[in-house]
Write an enzyme that holds these catalytic residues in place. Structure first.
Site, mmCIF file in Angstrom:
data_model
loop_
_atom_site.group_PDB
_atom_site.id
_atom_site.type_symbol
_atom_site.label_atom_id
_atom_site.label_comp_id
_atom_site.label_asym_id
_atom_site.label_seq_id
_atom_site.Cartn_x
_atom_site.Cartn_y
_atom_site.Cartn_z
ATOM 1 N N HIS A 128 -8.808 3.339 27.074
ATOM 2 C CA HIS A 128 -9.168 4.230 25.977
ATOM 3 C C HIS A 128 -9.984 5.372 26.575
ATOM 4 O O HIS A 128 -10.536 5.230 27.668
ATOM 5 C CB HIS A 128 -10.003 3.435 24.958
ATOM 6 C CG HIS A 128 -10.233 4.151 23.682
ATOM 7 N ND1 HIS A 128 -11.260 5.042 23.509
ATOM 8 C CD2 HIS A 128 -9.562 4.108 22.498
ATOM 9 C CE1 HIS A 128 -11.222 5.519 22.273
ATOM 10 N NE2 HIS A 128 -10.196 4.968 21.638
ATOM 11 N N TYR A 129 -10.102 6.479 25.870
ATOM 12 C CA TYR A 129 -10.864 7.604 26.413
ATOM 13 C C TYR A 129 -12.370 7.357 26.423
ATOM 14 O O TYR A 129 -13.109 8.051 27.115
ATOM 15 C CB TYR A 129 -10.543 8.902 25.665
ATOM 16 C CG TYR A 129 -10.997 8.927 24.224
ATOM 17 C CD1 TYR A 129 -12.297 9.310 23.891
ATOM 18 C CD2 TYR A 129 -10.134 8.575 23.195
ATOM 19 C CE1 TYR A 129 -12.718 9.330 22.577
ATOM 20 C CE2 TYR A 129 -10.542 8.596 21.876
ATOM 21 C CZ TYR A 129 -11.837 8.979 21.571
ATOM 22 O OH TYR A 129 -12.243 8.996 20.266
ATOM 23 N N ARG A 130 -12.832 6.347 25.711
ATOM 24 C CA ARG A 130 -14.268 6.074 25.664
ATOM 25 C C ARG A 130 -14.733 5.278 26.879
ATOM 26 O O ARG A 130 -13.937 4.684 27.589
ATOM 27 C CB ARG A 130 -14.619 5.320 24.384
ATOM 28 C CG ARG A 130 -14.465 6.189 23.162
ATOM 29 C CD ARG A 130 -15.075 5.552 21.946
ATOM 30 N NE ARG A 130 -15.038 6.504 20.847
ATOM 31 C CZ ARG A 130 -14.667 6.197 19.622
ATOM 32 N NH1 ARG A 130 -14.316 4.958 19.324
ATOM 33 N NH2 ARG A 130 -14.669 7.120 18.684
#
Length: 181
Positions: A128-130
């Site tokens: 995920h981008y997080r």
């Protein structure tokens, strides 16, 4: 073994330096935990072969640290290239977490992600981008509750799997001593 979108992927890389434009990844390890930070599985620990000219780019700190830990010898003897390391790591992760769901977790994980983006983009896309960056919590504790920092000490082996285990233990420590969640 069960795929769960709440599981967290922890990653650590060892590199020949800090600049992804000029340095290379020489070791990768991963661990999957559940949402409560219990280790579910340890992934492959892979020393990635790099030619001598890449190893020669290491500064004194990297050369001494990675030689003393035995990592340089493992890199020189390794049959793994980056593509093989990517494939084996993704094969492990697919057993535990769907693609694009887990944030990438670790200490100063933004630096590792920069290297993944440059040298292992197919693996970088798995996350995920997080981020879950334990070093962010450490920096906030240093400013807001510095007495907490005295209670946790790292061995600092600079071996990827050891570093991940320490990051997980450190986050558990902060959860107990800082957060009341």
């Amino acid at each position: 073994m069960a795929i769960n979108d709440q599981n967290l992927i922890w990653v650590d890389l060892e590199m020949t330096g800090l600049d992804p434009e000029t340095h290379k990844i020489i070791e990768i390890a991963s661990i999957v935990t559940d949402a409560q930070l219990n280790i579910l599985a340890e992934g492959p620990v892979i020393a990635i072969h790099q030619p001598e000219e890449e190893l020669a780019k290491m500064d004194n700190w990297c050369t001494n640290t990675h030689t003393n830990s035995g990592l340089v010898a493992r890199v020189q003897e390794s049959k793994y290239d980056e593509e093989a390391a990517i494939a084996e790591t993704i094969a492990f992760l697919e057993q535990w977490v769907p693609k694009g769901v887990s944030p990438i977790c670790g200490n100063s994980i933004g630096q590792d992600r920069r290297f993944l983006y440059k040298h292992m983009p197919r693996l970088e896309e798995y996350f995920h981008y997080r981020y879950v960056d334990v070093s962010t919590i450490k920096e906030l504790a240093r400013r807001w509750k510095p007495e907490v920092l005295d209670g946790f000490t790292k061995a600092g082996t600079h071996l990827a799997l050891d570093d991940i285990r320490e990051s997980i233990a450190e986050l558990k420590y902060y959860r107990q001593h800082i957060f009341t969640i």
